[in-house]
Design a protein around this motif. Structure first.
Motif, short mmCIF file in Angstrom:
data_model
loop_
_atom_site.label_atom_id
_atom_site.label_comp_id
_atom_site.label_asym_id
_atom_site.label_seq_id
_atom_site.Cartn_x
_atom_site.Cartn_y
_atom_site.Cartn_z
N THR A 176 0.86 -1.19 0.00
CA THR A 176 0.00 0.00 0.00
C THR A 176 0.89 1.23 0.00
OG1 THR A 176 -1.58 -1.20 1.36
CG2 THR A 176 -1.91 1.18 1.17
N VAL A 177 0.60 2.16 -0.92
CA VAL A 177 1.37 3.41 -1.00
C VAL A 177 0.50 4.54 -0.44
CG1 VAL A 177 2.51 5.06 -2.55
CG2 VAL A 177 2.61 2.61 -3.06
N TYR A 178 1.04 5.25 0.54
CA TYR A 178 0.31 6.39 1.14
C TYR A 178 0.88 7.70 0.63
CZ TYR A 178 -1.59 2.94 4.33
OH TYR A 178 -2.23 1.86 4.86
N GLU A 179 0.03 8.60 0.21
CA GLU A 179 0.45 9.88 -0.34
C GLU A 179 -0.43 10.99 0.23
OE1 GLU A 179 2.93 11.24 -2.46
OE2 GLU A 179 1.83 13.00 -1.74
N ARG A 180 0.21 12.07 0.68
CA ARG A 180 -0.61 13.14 1.26
C ARG A 180 -1.25 14.04 0.21
NH1 ARG A 180 4.28 16.45 4.05
NH2 ARG A 180 5.39 16.95 2.15
N ALA A 181 -0.66 14.09 -0.96
CA ALA A 181 -1.24 14.93 -2.02
C ALA A 181 -2.51 14.26 -2.58
CB ALA A 181 -0.21 15.15 -3.12
N ASP A 182 -3.21 15.00 -3.42
CA ASP A 182 -4.44 14.43 -3.99
C ASP A 182 -4.16 13.56 -5.20
OD1 ASP A 182 -3.62 16.55 -5.55
OD2 ASP A 182 -5.64 17.18 -6.10
N ARG A 183 -2.92 13.61 -5.69
CA ARG A 183 -2.55 12.76 -6.84
C ARG A 183 -1.25 12.04 -6.54
NH1 ARG A 183 -4.90 17.31 -9.42
NH2 ARG A 183 -6.49 16.73 -10.94
N ILE A 184 -1.09 10.89 -7.17
CA ILE A 184 0.12 10.07 -7.01
C ILE A 184 1.23 10.61 -7.93
CG2 ILE A 184 1.00 7.72 -7.45
CD1 ILE A 184 -0.75 7.91 -4.95
N GLY A 185 2.48 10.46 -7.50
CA GLY A 185 3.60 10.79 -8.40
C GLY A 185 4.70 11.62 -7.77
N GLY A 186 4.45 12.21 -6.57
CA GLY A 186 5.49 13.05 -5.97
C GLY A 186 5.87 14.17 -6.91
N LEU A 187 7.16 14.41 -7.04
CA LEU A 187 7.62 15.52 -7.89
C LEU A 187 7.43 15.22 -9.38
CD1 LEU A 187 10.82 16.59 -5.93
CD2 LEU A 187 8.66 17.82 -6.09
N LEU A 188 7.17 13.96 -9.72
CA LEU A 188 6.85 13.66 -11.12
C LEU A 188 5.55 14.36 -11.50
CD1 LEU A 188 7.41 9.79 -11.04
CD2 LEU A 188 8.95 11.47 -12.11
N THR A 189 4.66 14.47 -10.50
CA THR A 189 3.36 15.12 -10.74
C THR A 189 3.40 16.59 -10.34
OG1 THR A 189 2.19 13.04 -10.44
CG2 THR A 189 0.90 15.04 -10.13
N TYR A 190 3.71 16.83 -9.07
CA TYR A 190 3.69 18.22 -8.57
C TYR A 190 5.11 18.75 -8.38
CZ TYR A 190 -1.34 17.83 -7.76
OH TYR A 190 -2.70 17.70 -7.92
N GLY A 191 5.83 18.88 -9.44
CA GLY A 191 7.19 19.43 -9.39
C GLY A 191 7.59 19.71 -10.83
N ILE A 192 7.91 18.64 -11.53
CA ILE A 192 8.30 18.76 -12.93
C ILE A 192 7.07 19.21 -13.75
CG2 ILE A 192 9.19 17.47 -14.91
CD1 ILE A 192 10.52 15.55 -12.83
N PRO A 193 7.17 20.30 -14.48
CA PRO A 193 5.98 20.81 -15.19
C PRO A 193 5.51 19.88 -16.33
CG PRO A 193 7.67 22.52 -15.00
CD PRO A 193 8.32 21.21 -14.62
N ASN A 194 4.25 20.07 -16.69
CA ASN A 194 3.61 19.21 -17.68
C ASN A 194 4.34 19.19 -19.02
OD1 ASN A 194 1.00 17.60 -17.77
ND2 ASN A 194 0.93 18.69 -19.71
N MET A 195 4.94 20.34 -19.40
CA MET A 195 5.57 20.37 -20.74
C MET A 195 6.83 19.52 -20.79
SD MET A 195 5.37 23.39 -19.08
CE MET A 195 6.39 24.63 -18.29
N LYS A 196 7.38 19.18 -19.60
CA LYS A 196 8.55 18.28 -19.57
C LYS A 196 8.11 16.83 -19.39
CE LYS A 196 12.95 18.67 -17.73
NZ LYS A 196 13.89 18.99 -16.65
#
Ligand code: FAD
Ligand code: SF4
Length: 495
Positions: free
Chosen positions: A179-199
């Protein structure tokens, strides 16, 4: 490997990009696919050097040299040259759980160590990696592969960045219930909320998360361990716990005027932007807009570059990126020989875009920030800077020294601090009693990954400090093997 004379016959080519002035109109990925004939030629450039440094993945002078995942690069170069794509994909997945991420965002230390690069241009390894996995998805070759047998052992992974995901993927392969626990609303860490979508398009992240879920991994979002759920509860409910919470404490700039409005941490700016983009295409307005503003980004690294590119897409009036260090040389210096990571000037996507739009590179080197000055409403309106030079002090250390008369006032309404990270947060460590090293990261030997607490392991930025996606995947895989050994006495998972 490859074609014996390929490196003599063909020039290096990297993936084409959507032009800077065109791509800043949207948030789409700007790297374009390379066609098959070109990829074959590029694979053919691999020279069968005998001792391929590209996949060694060691630290040389403190920087990665070669691929930390020990990707089997010469093998898949050859397979692509011969058109054997399915086998290439198999060989790629053998060492890398997420080549679609590294093939997009990795700074490719493999290429810095490529033997062709000793006195020519290295093989275009990263583009080939991305092309293999993208083809695999396009052809439908990548499908969920749940384990045939379950061991009955349970593992909790805290944090869903590349370290947590790679660790979970490997442990699940070994048959453990993860089981993976994540505090954000989406999975991915900085892959999701760090590196911008265009990259890195977030659909690419979600596609992999969906595969992992289909293979049997449970994802729990909006749950902060240590706050919404006690870490001790995880210990009770599981046979092992892996901490992959990242290195999230941003370095601040405590100078005069820091309290003014309009001065933000880069991560706040980038995270809100991606969340709003994914939630509503930015229609909800729940982000910090750079539109019409003179933006100053303090910090010349990759996070700063992401802020430059994001500000440009908002429609900023101008953007400047300040760096306290000198500009890197254009070519390798004598003290930085092959196969070390080449410490040379990099012009990244954000700088290309700024140069195309404003006719100059946004970076200014050897600049130190002195103070912020606000308007009557308490909003930042100026940044006062001074030029510095680096001199050796009496103890022999290099220190910055101000250049008299070099003060400058920059007009700004939005300042973004991209000064790196000081380490992980305290919560999990305090609750579990996990020891920290001298840099405040989780204390665990590289390769062993076990903390001082029985059954608690750690991986990624939380253990090594802010680093790279490729290292996070490497640590996640290594930790899975160690957890598997801890649970079963031995492990068949690869190192
Ligand atoms: C803006 C930016 C751009 C970058 N660009 C690149 C790049 O282009 N290429 C590259 O190779 N690297 C890049 N990096 C670095 C790279 O993203 C990181 O090294 C990598 O993501 C680290 O992975 P990780 O899994 O250790 O941690 P993270 O990706 O940071 O993930 C940690 C996760 O743990 C969660 N978490 C923390 N505490 C808790 C808790 N108590 N309970 C539940 N969840 C918790 C966090 O919410 C987060 O989602 C970039 C970093 C930044 C900041
Ligand atoms: S993961 Fe990075 S270092 Fe390894 S082969 Fe891919 S681009 Fe190169």
């Amino acid at each position: 490997m490859g074609k014996a004379t390929g490196f003599l016959e063909y020039q290096r080519q990297t993936a084409a990009e959507c032009g800077p002035l065109e791509r800043i109109k949207n948030w789409d990925e700007f790297l374009l696919p390379m066609d098959e004939d070109k990829l074959k030629e590029q694979g053919a450039r691999c020279m069968d050097c005998g001792t391929p440094f590209c996949h060694v993945g060691r630290l040389l002078s403190g920087m990665a040299s070669g691929c930390p995942l020990h990707n089997l690069i010469p093998e898949w170069n050859d397979l692509v040259y011969r058109g054997n794509w399915q086998v290439a994909l198999k060989r790629l997945h053998k060492t890398n759980n997420f080549p679609e991420f590294t093939g997009r965002v990795c700074p490719s230390p493999c290429e810095g160590a490529c033997t062709v690069g000793m006195n020519g241009s290295p093989v275009t390894i990263k583009t080939i990696e991305r092309s293999i996995v993208d083809r695999g998805f396009a052809e439908g070759w990548i499908v969920p592969e749940p384990p045939l047998v379950r061991t009955g052992r349970r593992v909790a992974v805290v944090g869903s960045g590349p370290a947590g995901l790679a660790c979970a993927a490997q442990l699940n392969k070994a048959g453990h219930t993860v089981t993976v626990y994540e505090r954000a609303d989406r999975i991915g860490g900085l892959l999701t909320y760090g590196i911008p979508n265009m990259k890195l398009d977030k659909k690419t992240v979600q596609r992999r998360v969906d595969l992992l879920a289909a293979e049997g991994i449970t994802f729990v979002t909006r749950t902060e361990i240590g706050k919404d759920m006690a870490a001790s509860q995880l210990q009770e409910d599981n046979d092992a716990v892996v901490l992959c919470g990242g290195s999230t404490q941003a370095r601040d700039l405590p100078i005069e005027g820091r309290e003014l409005r309009g001065i933000h941490q880069a991560m706040e700016f980038l995270t809100l932007n991606t969340k709003s983009l994914l939630d509503s295409g930015l229609a909800d307005g729940e982000y910090l807009s750079a539109a019409g503003k003179d933006v100053v980004v303090i910090g010349g690294g990759d996070t700063g570059t992401d802020c430059v590119a994001t500000s440009i897409r908002h429609g900023c009036r101008s953007v400047i990126q300040l760096e306290i260090m000198p500009q890197s040389p254009l070519t390798r210096q004598a003290g930085n020989p092959w196969p070390e990571w080449p410490k040379v000037l990099k012009v990244d996507y954000g700088q290309h875009e700024a140069a195309a739009l404003y006719k100059e590179d946004p970076r200014r080197y050897l600049v130190s920030s002195k103070r912020f000055v606000g308007d009557d409403g308490g909003h930042v309106q100026e940044l006062h800077t001074v030029r510095i030079e680096w001199v050796r002090n009496e103890q022999g250390r290099m220190v910055p020294q101000e250049v008299p008369g070099s003060e400058e006032v920059l007009k700004t309404q939005l300042v973004l601090l991209a000064l790196g990270f000081t380490g992980p947060e305290d919560t999990l460590f305090n609750e579990l009693g996990v020891e920290r090293d001298e840099r405040s990261n989780a204390k665990a030997e590289f390769g062993v990954q076990a903390t001082n607490i029985e059954g608690v392991f750690t991986a990624g930025d939380m253990r090594r400090g802010q680093s790279l996606v490729v290292w996070a995947i490497q640590e996640g895989r290594q930790t899975a093997r160690e957890v598997d050994r801890y649970l079963m006495g031995a492990s068949d998972l690869p190192k």
